[in-house]
Design an enzyme around this catalytic site. Structure first.
Site, PDB file in Angstrom:
ATOM      1  N   GLY A 161       0.829  -1.199   0.000  1.00 45.46           N
ATOM      2  CA  GLY A 161       0.000   0.000   0.000  1.00 45.46           C
ATOM      3  C   GLY A 161       0.860   1.243   0.000  1.00 45.46           C
ATOM      4  O   GLY A 161       2.064   1.193   0.246  1.00 45.46           O
ATOM      5  N   ASP A 190      -3.534   8.467  16.523  1.00 48.06           N
ATOM      6  CA  ASP A 190      -4.083   8.356  15.165  1.00 48.06           C
ATOM      7  C   ASP A 190      -4.988   7.134  15.069  1.00 48.06           C
ATOM      8  O   ASP A 190      -4.819   6.277  14.201  1.00 48.06           O
ATOM      9  CB  ASP A 190      -2.953   8.281  14.143  1.00 48.06           C
ATOM     10  CG  ASP A 190      -3.445   8.549  12.713  1.00 48.06           C
ATOM     11  OD1 ASP A 190      -4.510   9.181  12.570  1.00 48.06           O
ATOM     12  OD2 ASP A 190      -2.779   8.121  11.761  1.00 48.06           O
ATOM     13  N   VAL A 196       4.353   1.000   1.850  1.00 53.02           N
ATOM     14  CA  VAL A 196       4.573  -0.222   2.620  1.00 53.02           C
ATOM     15  C   VAL A 196       4.762  -1.380   1.651  1.00 53.02           C
ATOM     16  O   VAL A 196       3.981  -1.562   0.709  1.00 53.02           O
ATOM     17  CB  VAL A 196       3.390  -0.513   3.565  1.00 53.02           C
ATOM     18  CG1 VAL A 196       3.673  -1.762   4.396  1.00 53.02           C
ATOM     19  CG2 VAL A 196       3.119   0.678   4.471  1.00 53.02           C
TER      20      VAL A 196
END
Length: 589
Positions: free
Chosen positions: A21, A136, A28
């Site tokens: 991704g 997050d 990644v």
């Protein structure tokens, strides 16, 4: 590195297998570990981030913090470094998608959503107990494994990177808007925040997984609309959006997303339990939005068997917990110190837009809306207009939230390299012997004989000390015990004060098998100032040289027991009173 890595190429020794991704923070890859026979998730950070010197320093520090987290619901960090000017981090590879992917694929049922939140809650409670805030929390960071059988495995990712980004204010526009959708009001308003900001974000995430929508949808002027929603609009409801969901779930989300952090759940686990009860109609008798609590680190167990059989938070077993109080034993290897960073987290490079949104919303809101959602208000306790309301009894699940955060403890004692051990969840028989035998409670709290256990409804002790140095460490012991009512707590305080008076102004003898000889402790005559009883214990022998300042007090149904060992006599006296007063101030009543 001008282009993305292709399969078969090598980066920092890792052989790239395929891309997993990409986003504003970096790309990644699935990559083969250069030394071990396994594949890992290799995140190569964006060049913009890698070039920033401040971010680089924070990235290294926060990645090290993340690497110290060891929990089955947290993605493990294996290694980090830099190669050809790019920062990278190698993590555990989770073979599956994430909760956001599942939502978009229409496979996120209501039951699955509540289950996912429950698993993430375990990770958060563990992290908060270590003093780590994620910052997050969003469905894209909830990784879902492709389990061959049994329950689906859920892992929370991106601890270190999110924290480093928050401190530098560097990220991309897309990342900012994604984060804004789940950001707590205190973060957006530039106020100090703690783990309860993660709980707010978790509430937003549950709303998204249940409805497929963000709590505050963005249209034209996206940042302004989203920030305005978080700051001023009441939490949205799910019962009018999802068939089968009741007002009970509305109340749960309203509590998790309360504007005031003190009105949120005391832990992620408490939130998850309430959500499951709302979905399945479980026992929720007596549940109301939580009372103010300064610090979120743990959860209580579901009632059933005796309280001492239920560990708090993510702790499942404490075979040999470090004892609370004096004398120091041989504690397990301490964890790295975890720090609550209380500075404002700049949300991103485009937070100029968000800051303007905050200003615009504030200036146009002549009277900020403080309406309480009806479903939450219906659950709030009521009181008679003629009888003063009695303070609520402090329950077991709220005890951890009464203790000061680790950074505050460090400031109280003036020592920065302190680490917290696993909490003590029940009274512990001391290691060794003392003469006279009745004086154990004067030396340290948590001795079973000091309490009528049939009246105890909650027990939480926390030992914080320096890493072992071969000498008596600086150590802080904090113990809070909840009884069935205030009168019982006061009775226990009176009994302990009586023991202190009998053991004060004399010498008591301690002996442990690992010591070469007994230790003589000189005890001062107890003093009572503003309801706090204090005593000083000193050892000046060849086996141990240390001073302990000890304090006890009670408020409402809670007994407070704090002891501090430090060679700085003035600091110890001030700190033991300061910490005791801090805890007392957080107890309702």
């Amino acid at each position: 590195m001008a282009h993305e890595l292709s399969a078969g190429s090598v980066f920092a020794g890792y052989r790239i297998e395929r891309m997993l991704g990409a986003g504003g923070m970096g790309t990644v890859y699935l990559a083969r570990n250069p030394d071990l026979p396994r594949s890992e998730a290799l995140k190569v950070l964006a060049a913009e981030l890698s070039r920033d010197l401040d971010f680089r320093a924070r990235f290294v520090r926060e990645a090290d913090v993340a690497a110290g987290l060891d929990h089955p619901n947290i993605v493990a960090v294996h290694q980090r470094g830099q190669f050809e000017g790019r920062l990278w981090i190698a993590m555990q590879f989770v073979d599956g998608g994430n909760a956001e992917d599942a939502l978009r694929a229409a496979t996120m049922t209501t039951a699955r959503a509540v289950y996912v939140i429950g698993e993430v809650a375990k990770a958060l409670d563990y992290a908060h107990q270590q003093g780590v805030i994620h910052r997050d929390i969003k469905p894209a960071n909830f990784l879902l494994s492709r389990a061959a059988g049994g329950d689906e495995r859920v892992l929370l990712s991106d601890f270190g990177i999110a924290r480093a980004l928050g401190d530098t204010g560097l990220t991309s526009t897309g990342s900012v808007l994604a984060t804004l959708a789940y950001a707590a009001p205190e973060v957006l308003a530039g106020q100090g925040f703690d783990g309860r900001a993660d709980l707010y974000s978790l509430g937003c995430a549950l709303f998204r997984l249940l409805t497929g929508e963000a709590p505050f949808a963005a249209g034209a002027g996206a940042a302004v609309a989203v920030v305005a929603g978080h700051l001023h609009q009441p939490p949205p409801t799910v019962s009018d959006r999802v068939p089968g969901l009741s007002a009970a779930m509305d109340a749960v989300i309203a509590t998790a997303m309360a504007k005031d952090p003190m009105r949120r759940f005391t832990s992620a686990g408490e939130f998850a339990h309430a959500a499951a009860a709302a979905l399945y109609g479980g026992a929720t008798d007596g549940w109301v939005p939580p009372s103010p609590a300064p610090h979120v680190i743990s959860q209580g167990a579901v009632p059933g068997s005796p309280w001492w059989q239920h560990p708090v938070g993510s702790v499942t077993a404490l075979a040999t917990p470090p004892g609370h109080g004096w004398p120091p034993g041989l504690p397990p290897l301490p964890r790295r110190p975890r720090r609550y960073r209380r500075g404002v987290a700049a949300v991103a490079a485009v937070m100029v837009v968000a800051a303007a949104a905050v200003t615009a919303v504030t200036m146009t809101s002549h009277q900020p809306r403080t309406a309480t959602p009806p479903s939450a208000a219906a659950l709030s306790p009521t009181s008679s207009s003629t009888t003063p309301p009695q303070p609520p009894i402090v329950t077991r699940s709220r005890l951890p939230g009464l203790l000061p955060p680790l950074d505050d403890v460090k400031n109280f004692v003036g020592i920065q390299n302190l680490v917290a051990h696993e909490p003590m969840l029940q009274p512990q028989t001391p290691n060794g012997s003392i003469n006279p035998a009745e004086c154990w409670p004067a030396v340290g709290g948590g001795v079973p004989s000091a309490y009528d256990l049939g009246t105890v409804i909650g027990f939480y002790g926390l030992t914080i000390d320096e890493p072992p140095t071969g000498t008596a460490p600086n150590q802080v012991g904090q113990l809070i015990v909840a009884f069935r009512d205030a009168a019982t707590a006061q009775r226990h305080l009176a009994d302990l004060a009586s023991i202190w008076r009998r053991c004060g102004g004399r010498t008591v003898t301690l002996f442990r098998s690992e010591w070469r000889r007994p230790v003589e402790l000189s005890t001062s005559v107890p003093e009572v100032v503003d309801g706090i009883t204090t005593m000083v214990l000193t050892a000046q022998g060849p086996v141990l040289r240390v001073r302990e300042d000890h304090a006890i007090a009670a408020k409402n149904n809670v007994l407070v027991d704090v002891d501090i060992m430090t060679p700085d006599t003035s600091r110890g006296q001030q700190a033991v009173i300061g910490i005791t007063n801090y805890i007392l101030a957080k107890i309702p009543g």
